[in-house]
Design an enzyme around this catalytic site. Structure first.
Site, short mmCIF file in Angstrom:
data_model
loop_
_atom_site.label_atom_id
_atom_site.label_comp_id
_atom_site.label_asym_id
_atom_site.label_seq_id
_atom_site.Cartn_x
_atom_site.Cartn_y
_atom_site.Cartn_z
CE LYS A 280 -4.13 -1.94 2.37
NZ LYS A 280 -5.09 -1.50 1.47
NE ARG A 354 -11.04 -9.67 -2.50
CZ ARG A 354 -11.51 -8.73 -3.38
NH1 ARG A 354 -11.72 -9.13 -4.68
NH2 ARG A 354 -11.55 -7.29 -3.27
N1 BES Z 1 -8.45 -3.74 4.16
C1 BES Z 1 -8.52 -3.28 2.74
C2 BES Z 1 -9.76 -2.36 2.48
C3 BES Z 1 -9.56 -1.07 3.09
C4 BES Z 1 -8.99 -0.21 2.46
C5 BES Z 1 -10.42 -0.86 4.23
C6 BES Z 1 -9.07 1.19 2.92
C7 BES Z 1 -10.74 0.23 4.43
C8 BES Z 1 -9.79 1.61 4.25
C9 BES Z 1 -8.44 -4.33 1.91
O1 BES Z 1 -7.64 -5.57 2.38
C10 BES Z 1 -7.80 -4.03 0.52
O2 BES Z 1 -6.58 -3.42 0.53
N2 BES Z 1 -8.73 -3.91 -0.76
C11 BES Z 1 -8.23 -3.43 -1.71
C12 BES Z 1 -8.72 -4.42 -2.81
C13 BES Z 1 -8.49 -4.36 -4.11
C14 BES Z 1 -6.98 -4.48 -4.20
C15 BES Z 1 -8.97 -5.11 -5.11
C16 BES Z 1 -8.88 -2.12 -1.82
O3 BES Z 1 -9.92 -1.76 -1.48
O4 BES Z 1 -8.20 -1.23 -2.70
MN MN Z 2 -5.62 -5.14 1.70
#
Ligand code: BES
Ligand code: MN
Ligand code: ZN
Length: 497
Positions: A280, A354
């Protein structure tokens, strides 16, 4: 903060502060009326001279009112009587508790629960008041060497008479149990990720089983070896890059008949989500300590219902690990085999929620559940869709979805239904495995739910995406304790039928 009931009328009860209301048309609440009569019109006088107009959520503090046993009177504006709904009531209660807490009063006699709030009874008014008071009282200062200033207001009393004693006591027990569950969820969420590890979550579940539910709460923690034996290749792939051992926590509350099918709550427990190799960006990455709020809400809900002694069987299933980059971490392009036998091409290691949930959901089949709800901070896309107001609700089962929406409404913990339909499944196509773990940018929350739908065909299932509602960012950064209220209400309704 302690809460109790006390038989008697407000003008005859001793307290440091009695909290009473006045409507926008200057009509006094019943308790305000009694105080006004005992004091020969002291409240009417303050209203007449314009110091309190009854405008919603305004407060006036009065000292030395004659003829009563309270040291102070807090006269609270209730607004127009016909506009007194949930939202207005919450606003009024917050203003009243904050104003009382700003005085030196150590205790307060709270009478605003007598107000008729649209669609609510006394029991619900008491429950809501307690949850709001505990929210105002909440502090997380374990790691500060100089603690936040402690609250002076530590006791809230609800006066009762014959007509409302039972409902007030019931609302009190309910409210305290719910607030305790919410606080546990907040504490776990706010805890720094070097403290709140998968092992810590497992220890918390063990502690709950020891201390709550009078032997009706039992815990089992599956270790990596057992997950390997169960062929949980998807969950284990996420855990690979971390030195923290993964856990699968199974917490069973046996409040119902032994033969009754349980409701299963499955909570995402990523104790830190760095994104893994699909790292990230650095900004606000600390907030990914909150990626275990689904798990925390399962623990908080089980604590609440155990304290309420709910007559229902409920199982919490929590897959928990860290998502970290490392030389041995899972990589984009890797293909893993989930416990269900379905293969997954991992195209983005940051779509890890997931991947741990799918194996937990397959494991859940063995409980032959009456319904399964998973709770997860799953997608940033859900924040784009719904902001920080509504939790995203996804379910192919209309009846279950309606039941959850009704609970959300009743609990003041809103949710909004979004689609999970076959048509979106195409976005998860992989050239090399049964499915990919991402479906591209369009409808990102729905494709995440569609991924989970492939693992939940054996039972009635709903998915709650709490990415936007589990915590707040910015100056008010902190866990919200959502959706413990929604889940507890859902289970309470289930226990009734
Ligand atoms: N934990 C995150 C989702 C999230 C992001 C929750 C920001 C709250 C604030 C999750 O694991 C994630 O990183 N999801 C990605 C999925 C994408 C790579 C398809 C996202 O939402 O960017
Ligand atoms: Mn994630
Ligand atoms: Zn995540």
């Amino acid at each position: 903060m302690e809460f109790s009931t006390k038989a008697g009328t407000p003008e005859k009860l001793k307290s440091a502060c009695v909290i009473v209301g006045v409507y926008a048309d200057k009509k006094l609440s019943p308790s305000a009326g009694m105080i006004d009569a005992a004091s020969k019109g002291a409240l009417s006088k303050a209203i007449k001279n314009g110091d309190q107009t009854g405008k919603r959520a305004t407060t006036l503090l009065l000292h030395g009112i004659p003829g009563i046993l309270a040291e102070r009177v807090l006269l609270v504006g209730l607004g127009p009587q016909n506009e007194l709904n949930d939202k207005a009531y919450a606003e009024i209660v917050r203003a009243a508790i904050k104003a009382a807490a700003a005085t030196a009063a150590p205790d307060a006699l709270f009478t605003l629960t007598e107000a008729s709030v649209a669609g609510r009874n006394v029991q619900e008014n008491v429950r809501t008041a307690i949850v709001l008071a505990r929210e105002i009282d909440y502090r997380f200062d374990q790691h500060k060497s100089k603690k936040d200033t402690p609250a002076t207001l530590t006791r809230i009393l609800f006066p009762t008479d014959k007509s409302n004693a039972k409902d007030t006591a019931a609302g009190l027990a309910d409210g305290v149990a719910l607030a305790n569950g919410i606080d546990l969820t907040k504490n776990l969420g706010n805890m720094p990720p070097n403290f709140c590890t998968p092992s810590y979550l497992a220890d918390t579940a063990r502690k709950l089983a020891r201390e709550f539910g009078g032997g009706k709460l039992k815990v089992e923690v599956l270790e990596k070896k057992q997950m390997e034996a169960l062929k949980m290749g998807s969950l284990l792939s996420v855990a690979k890059g971390s030195i923290e051992p993964p856990k699968l926590i199974v917490l069973k509350y046996n409040g119902g008949n032994a033969k009754d099918a349980p409701v299963v709550l499955v909570g995402k427990g990523i104790t830190f989500d760095s994104g893994g190799i699909s790292l990230k960006p650095g900004e606000a990455m600390d907030e990914m300590k909150y990626d275990m709020c689904g798990a925390a809400s399962v623990l908080g809900t089980l604590r609440a219902i155990a304290e309420m002694k709910l007559k229902l069987n409920v199982i919490g299933v929590i897959p928990t690990c860290e998502n970290m980059p490392a030389g041995n971490a899972v990589k984009p392009g890797d293909i893993v085999t989930s416990m269900s036998g379905q293969t997954i091409e991992i195209l983005n290691t940051d779509a890890e929620g997931r991947l741990i949930l799918c194996d937990a959901l397959t494991y859940t089949e063995r409980f032959k559940p009456s319904a399964v709800i998973d709770i997860a901070t799953l997608t940033g896309a859900c924040i784009i869709a719904l902001g920080h107001i509504n939790t995203g609700l996804f379910s192919p089962h209309d009846e279950l979805a309606d039941e959850i929406l009704a609970a959300a409404k009743s609990a003041n913990d809103p949710a909004w239904r979004l689609p999970v339909q076959e048509e979106y499944q195409d976005q998860l196509k992989s050239n090399f495995a049964d499915m990919a773990n991402i479906g591209g940018r369009p409808a990102g929350s729905t494709t995440a739910a569609c991924f989970l739908a492939r693992y939940t065909k054996a039972y009635k299932w709903a998915h709650l995406d709490i990415a936007g509602t589990a915590w707040k960012s910015g100056a008010a950064k902190g866990a919200t304790g959502r959706p413990v209220s929604l889940l507890t209400e859902f289970l309470k309704q289930r226990a009734k039928t």
